[in-house]
Structures are given as C-alpha cells and as structure tokens.
Design an enzyme around this catalytic site. Sequence first.
Site, mmCIF file in Angstrom:
data_model
loop_
_atom_site.group_PDB
_atom_site.id
_atom_site.type_symbol
_atom_site.label_atom_id
_atom_site.label_comp_id
_atom_site.label_asym_id
_atom_site.label_seq_id
_atom_site.Cartn_x
_atom_site.Cartn_y
_atom_site.Cartn_z
ATOM 1 N N THR A 127 -31.523 31.692 57.409
ATOM 2 C CA THR A 127 -32.444 32.727 57.886
ATOM 3 C C THR A 127 -33.446 33.193 56.841
ATOM 4 O O THR A 127 -33.133 33.226 55.637
ATOM 5 C CB THR A 127 -31.637 33.956 58.363
ATOM 6 O OG1 THR A 127 -32.521 35.086 58.476
ATOM 7 C CG2 THR A 127 -30.544 34.349 57.379
ATOM 8 N N GLU A 129 -34.074 36.120 56.378
ATOM 9 C CA GLU A 129 -33.502 37.340 55.799
ATOM 10 C C GLU A 129 -33.010 37.069 54.367
ATOM 11 O O GLU A 129 -32.893 37.991 53.567
ATOM 12 C CB GLU A 129 -32.359 37.828 56.705
ATOM 13 C CG GLU A 129 -31.746 39.164 56.370
ATOM 14 C CD GLU A 129 -32.616 40.386 56.602
ATOM 15 O OE1 GLU A 129 -33.623 40.302 57.339
ATOM 16 O OE2 GLU A 129 -32.290 41.446 56.023
ATOM 17 N N TYR A 151 -25.667 41.046 55.457
ATOM 18 C CA TYR A 151 -25.937 39.857 56.279
ATOM 19 C C TYR A 151 -26.695 38.807 55.459
ATOM 20 O O TYR A 151 -26.338 37.627 55.435
ATOM 21 C CB TYR A 151 -26.738 40.276 57.518
ATOM 22 C CG TYR A 151 -27.329 39.127 58.297
ATOM 23 C CD1 TYR A 151 -26.557 38.369 59.168
ATOM 24 C CD2 TYR A 151 -28.688 38.799 58.175
ATOM 25 C CE1 TYR A 151 -27.108 37.312 59.889
ATOM 26 C CE2 TYR A 151 -29.244 37.752 58.890
ATOM 27 C CZ TYR A 151 -28.453 37.010 59.744
ATOM 28 O OH TYR A 151 -28.997 35.965 60.443
ATOM 29 N N LYS A 155 -25.449 35.046 54.375
ATOM 30 C CA LYS A 155 -26.199 33.850 54.775
ATOM 31 C C LYS A 155 -26.612 33.013 53.559
ATOM 32 O O LYS A 155 -26.729 31.790 53.657
ATOM 33 C CB LYS A 155 -27.424 34.254 55.598
ATOM 34 C CG LYS A 155 -27.078 34.666 57.039
ATOM 35 C CD LYS A 155 -26.761 33.451 57.907
ATOM 36 C CE LYS A 155 -26.492 33.807 59.344
ATOM 37 N NZ LYS A 155 -26.318 32.663 60.230
HETATM 38 P P1 NAP Z 1 -26.725 36.288 68.532
HETATM 39 O O1 NAP Z 1 -27.455 36.336 69.836
HETATM 40 O O2 NAP Z 1 -26.341 37.565 67.865
HETATM 41 O O3 NAP Z 1 -25.413 35.396 68.742
HETATM 42 C C1 NAP Z 1 -24.387 35.384 67.787
HETATM 43 C C2 NAP Z 1 -23.267 34.499 68.319
HETATM 44 O O4 NAP Z 1 -22.225 34.446 67.318
HETATM 45 C C3 NAP Z 1 -22.610 35.005 69.614
HETATM 46 O O5 NAP Z 1 -22.437 33.919 70.476
HETATM 47 C C4 NAP Z 1 -21.250 35.509 69.132
HETATM 48 O O6 NAP Z 1 -20.230 35.371 70.077
HETATM 49 C C5 NAP Z 1 -20.979 34.535 67.982
HETATM 50 N N1 NAP Z 1 -19.915 35.023 67.094
HETATM 51 C C6 NAP Z 1 -19.811 36.240 66.535
HETATM 52 N N2 NAP Z 1 -18.656 36.321 65.820
HETATM 53 C C7 NAP Z 1 -18.032 35.120 65.954
HETATM 54 C C8 NAP Z 1 -16.811 34.593 65.469
HETATM 55 N N3 NAP Z 1 -15.962 35.322 64.725
HETATM 56 N N4 NAP Z 1 -16.473 33.321 65.800
HETATM 57 C C9 NAP Z 1 -17.302 32.574 66.590
HETATM 58 N N5 NAP Z 1 -18.474 33.019 67.084
HETATM 59 C C10 NAP Z 1 -18.837 34.289 66.757
HETATM 60 O O7 NAP Z 1 -27.573 35.439 67.456
HETATM 61 P P2 NAP Z 1 -28.833 34.476 67.690
HETATM 62 O O8 NAP Z 1 -30.068 35.294 67.653
HETATM 63 O O9 NAP Z 1 -28.551 33.573 68.820
HETATM 64 O O10 NAP Z 1 -28.815 33.649 66.326
HETATM 65 C C11 NAP Z 1 -28.071 32.446 66.192
HETATM 66 C C12 NAP Z 1 -27.817 32.186 64.715
HETATM 67 O O11 NAP Z 1 -29.059 32.060 64.030
HETATM 68 C C13 NAP Z 1 -27.059 33.271 63.988
HETATM 69 O O12 NAP Z 1 -26.244 32.649 63.019
HETATM 70 C C14 NAP Z 1 -28.142 34.098 63.322
HETATM 71 O O13 NAP Z 1 -27.639 34.743 62.186
HETATM 72 C C15 NAP Z 1 -29.135 32.998 62.970
HETATM 73 N N6 NAP Z 1 -30.546 33.395 62.903
HETATM 74 C C16 NAP Z 1 -31.126 34.038 63.948
HETATM 75 C C17 NAP Z 1 -32.471 34.353 63.891
HETATM 76 C C18 NAP Z 1 -33.176 35.063 65.042
HETATM 77 O O14 NAP Z 1 -34.281 35.559 64.826
HETATM 78 N N7 NAP Z 1 -32.595 35.057 66.228
HETATM 79 C C19 NAP Z 1 -33.231 33.993 62.752
HETATM 80 C C20 NAP Z 1 -32.600 33.310 61.731
HETATM 81 C C21 NAP Z 1 -31.256 32.985 61.807
HETATM 82 P P3 NAP Z 1 -19.666 36.641 70.948
HETATM 83 O O15 NAP Z 1 -20.697 36.843 72.002
HETATM 84 O O16 NAP Z 1 -18.395 36.164 71.478
HETATM 85 O O17 NAP Z 1 -19.541 37.781 70.001
HETATM 86 N N1 GDD Z 2 -33.061 46.600 65.456
HETATM 87 C C1 GDD Z 2 -33.974 47.574 65.234
HETATM 88 N N2 GDD Z 2 -33.909 48.728 65.969
HETATM 89 N N3 GDD Z 2 -34.921 47.360 64.288
HETATM 90 C C2 GDD Z 2 -35.826 48.338 64.101
HETATM 91 C C3 GDD Z 2 -35.826 49.532 64.823
HETATM 92 C C4 GDD Z 2 -34.809 49.742 65.800
HETATM 93 O O1 GDD Z 2 -34.727 50.776 66.463
HETATM 94 N N4 GDD Z 2 -36.886 50.289 64.414
HETATM 95 C C5 GDD Z 2 -37.515 49.578 63.480
HETATM 96 N N5 GDD Z 2 -36.874 48.399 63.274
HETATM 97 C C6 GDD Z 2 -37.272 47.382 62.276
HETATM 98 C C7 GDD Z 2 -36.137 46.992 61.314
HETATM 99 O O2 GDD Z 2 -35.973 47.988 60.297
HETATM 100 C C8 GDD Z 2 -36.660 45.666 60.791
HETATM 101 O O3 GDD Z 2 -37.577 45.897 59.766
HETATM 102 C C9 GDD Z 2 -37.429 45.087 62.006
HETATM 103 O O4 GDD Z 2 -37.596 46.164 62.925
HETATM 104 C C10 GDD Z 2 -36.723 43.938 62.704
HETATM 105 O O5 GDD Z 2 -35.394 44.322 62.995
HETATM 106 P P1 GDD Z 2 -34.463 43.414 63.952
HETATM 107 O O6 GDD Z 2 -35.146 43.136 65.220
HETATM 108 O O7 GDD Z 2 -33.118 44.064 63.993
HETATM 109 O O8 GDD Z 2 -34.424 42.002 63.179
HETATM 110 P P2 GDD Z 2 -34.196 41.618 61.654
HETATM 111 O O9 GDD Z 2 -35.495 41.097 61.137
HETATM 112 O O10 GDD Z 2 -33.530 42.694 60.909
HETATM 113 O O11 GDD Z 2 -33.133 40.425 61.795
HETATM 114 C C11 GDD Z 2 -33.320 39.388 62.752
HETATM 115 O O12 GDD Z 2 -34.082 38.346 62.182
HETATM 116 C C12 GDD Z 2 -33.453 37.664 61.081
HETATM 117 C C13 GDD Z 2 -34.436 36.606 60.576
HETATM 118 O O13 GDD Z 2 -35.331 37.177 59.682
HETATM 119 C C14 GDD Z 2 -31.935 38.917 63.203
HETATM 120 O O14 GDD Z 2 -32.071 38.036 64.285
HETATM 121 C C15 GDD Z 2 -31.218 38.177 62.089
HETATM 122 O O15 GDD Z 2 -30.008 37.601 62.588
HETATM 123 C C16 GDD Z 2 -32.154 37.065 61.566
HETATM 124 O O16 GDD Z 2 -31.525 36.346 60.534
#
Ligand code: NAP
Ligand code: GDD
Length: 330
Positions: A127, A129, A151, A155
């Site tokens: 990520t 992050e 987190y 990662k």
């Molecule tokens: P998400 O919607 O939060 O999904 C997380 C998944 O992890 C869920 O299916 C959850 O299952 C599973 N999980 C949690 N704890 C677990 C455990 N102990 N054993 C097995 N599975 C477990 O995340 P996402 O947005 O799809 O992201 C997918 C991956 O990409 C994550 O690793 C995230 O950190 C990474 N990532 C995401 C983004 C983004 O912007 N979306 C960006 C960069 C990297 P349950 O529903 O059963 O809890």
């Molecule tokens: N969630 C959330 N809720 N974020 C807020 C809020 C709120 O009410 N108000 C402001 N924010 C700001 C957070 O402080 C952060 O700067 C930004 O919005 C994005 O927050 P999130 O949407 O929670 O995402 P993230 O960037 O912290 O993390 C996501 O992206 C990562 C990749 O850069 C997640 O999907 C991570 O799993 C992923 O790795």
Amino acid sequence: MPRALVTGITGQDGQHLAELLHGEGYEVFGMVKGQNNPRIAGVLEEFPFIEPVSGDLADLSSLVKAVEVAAPDEVYNLGAVSFVAYSFSHAELTADISGLGVLRMLDAVRMVGGATNNPIRFYQASTSEMFGEVREVPQTELTPYHPRSPYGCAKVFGHYITMNYRESYDMFACSGILFNHEGPRRGLEFVTRKITNAVARIKLGLQDELVLGNLDAKRDWGYAGDYVRAMWLMLQHDTPEDFVIATGETHTIREFLDLAFAEVGIDDWSPFVRQDPKFLRPAEVDLLIGDASKAKEKLGWVPEVSFPDLVSMMVTHDLEHEAAKAHLHD
Ligand code: NAP
Ligand code: GDD
C-alpha cells in the site's frame, strides 16, 4: 482451468478480483474467516461461482489447509485489518493480521508448494500508506518508506517479507503498492464511501449532517475495478516484481466533497458538513500521489476510470441503494 485462492474475499478488492478471475476462466476459491462469517452469504449470493474455503490469517495451520484444499496456481493475499484509523486502537491485532499474516501465508504457500514445473504464484497487497510522511513526490517503487500508522508499519513488514521470501526461496512472490482505490463496494468506514453515502441520504432527506475529520489530506484515488486488473497482470508477468499502481493525480477531501455534492445539485456543502476532532488521527498522511510508469511500461496497465467518473459512479450507486432501502421500510 487455472485455480486462484483469494484471501479477503468479503472485502472490496476480493469481490472485484473474484469477478475478474472468473471472467478470465479461473476456478476461484475465497478464503473465509470465522465459524459464521456475517458477510460471506451476501458475497456468495452475488458471486455464486466462488468456492469458499475456511482460513484465518492468524492461524498458520488453517492457511496450510486452505492452500491444500484450493491447490491454487495463484494466491492473492488481500486479507488484512485495512482501516488505518482502527489500526491505532488495535495496533497488536493489525501487526498480527496485516503483518505476520503475510509471513504465515507465504509459509503456507512454501509448505504446500505446487508442482515443481508450476510453483504457486503469490501476490501481496502492499500500500501507498507505507510512504506515509512522503520522502519524494510523486512516489515510485524506489521511494523510501516512512509509515505513519500501525497499519502502515505492519504493511511495510508484509512488503519486505514478501521480497525476502522471493530472494531467499526463489518464490514467484510480488507486491502491488496500490494507492487508494474506491468504488460502490468500498466499506462505509472509508472517507469516500462515507461521503457518497451521506450525500445520497442528504439528497433523499434521510440524513442532515456529515461529520468528518481532516479535509485537507490529499489522496491519489482510483477505481478498484481498474486496480484488481493490475494485480492479475503482475502474476502473469515473466518475472516477480513490485509495482506502484496509481492514477498520478491527487485531490483533497474538499475536492471530493465538491464533486459528490455537485452530483446531487448542491453547490455549497458547508451547511451539511461538520468537522469533529474525534475523526483526526494521531499521525496523518498528508499527501499521496503515485507514479505508475513502471506498470504502464512493463504490464501495459493504465487506469480507465477518471476521478470525476469515480465520484459520480459512487454517488449514483448510493442514491439507488439508499432509495431502495428506504422504500423497503415504507
Ligand atoms: P477490505 O474491504 O477492508 O477487506 C479486508 C478483508 O480482509 C475482508 O475480506 C476481511 O474479512 C479480511 N480479513 C480481515 N481479517 C482477517 C483474518 N484474520 N483472516 C483472513 N481474512 C481477514 O479491504 P480492501 O479495500 O478490499 O483491500 C484489500 C487489501 O488491499 C487489504 O490488504 C488492504 O490493506 C490493501 N490495500 C487496499 C487499498 C485500498 O485503497 N482499498 C490500497 C492499498 C492496499 P472479514 O470480512 O471476514 O473481516
Ligand atoms: N475514514 C475517514 N473518515 N477518513 C477521514 C474522515 C472520516 O470521517 N475525515 C477525514 N478523513 C481523511 C483521513 O484522515 C485520511 O487522510 C483520508 O481521509 C483518507 O482516509 P480513508 O478513506 O480512511 O483511507 P486511508 O487513505 O487512510 O487508507 C486507505 O487507503 C490506503 C492506501 O493509501 C485504506 O484503504 C488502506 O487500507 C489503504 O492501504
């Protein structure tokens, strides 16, 4: 028929990836955590082709069993504690699942192995992050890490252990360093979906206020459907390598609010949005913007959905979804 095992199948990316792999002719095994997972029934209803296998990233023996049952050609490790804000209050859990969980999954893949002429290919969900307090703009595969949350720290471990297993044991293991990606399947805890859901509910008269934290952070937001294609392409590449996946554009939360409210005809959102310090984080990531030139050059990957189209897609979905829900309760 190629076989894929996906952890995190109930999450946003797990669903998009399952859909893509099915379209590419894969048999898709989805790893499901817990003895009575509340989310899997809905996922199987939408994607009946997914074959669920039990497993938890906290439990190595369950992962070995899952890999044995699925006998995959490819493993996509998407499971994680993925909500940054939650990771501050659940730091040990996050380190265990999002950090050590990667090591356990790699060990399970190593133990089960796969055919010598067809070793299992492994994808790790790294990520942006990890860049945290960014050392350069834009961020590339070579930018140093400076994580700003438990987190992000977990990662970074997952990223380096994947690289280490590739170098130590000659595994086909690679990481996608994905910047934020969103869509209608995004969890409601993340800021984009929190906003689009609230905008829809405000428009429908179901809610009158949206409470947020820091509105000045900048993110490089893309569409999840585009990003899972990059994951798949990485495992089809000749050599295991790490890739940044990003749009190359960055926007503040304020700009996201502008577009989301404009989508329902509201030009001034200030009467509807309140800031509350409880949504501020102990340490913030102020600016993310990625350079995905390597993915473009080596994988032929480019994002297809623009930022305005992404916001519009999410608001439109949430308007329909919330209206249908409200109608059900009439
Ligand atoms: P998400 O919607 O939060 O999904 C997380 C998944 O992890 C869920 O299916 C959850 O299952 C599973 N999980 C949690 N704890 C677990 C455990 N102990 N054993 C097995 N599975 C477990 O995340 P996402 O947005 O799809 O992201 C997918 C991956 O990409 C994550 O690793 C995230 O950190 C990474 N990532 C995401 C983004 C983004 O912007 N979306 C960006 C960069 C990297 P349950 O529903 O059963 O809890
Ligand atoms: N969630 C959330 N809720 N974020 C807020 C809020 C709120 O009410 N108000 C402001 N924010 C700001 C957070 O402080 C952060 O700067 C930004 O919005 C994005 O927050 P999130 O949407 O929670 O995402 P993230 O960037 O912290 O993390 C996501 O992206 C990562 C990749 O850069 C997640 O999907 C991570 O799993 C992923 O790795």
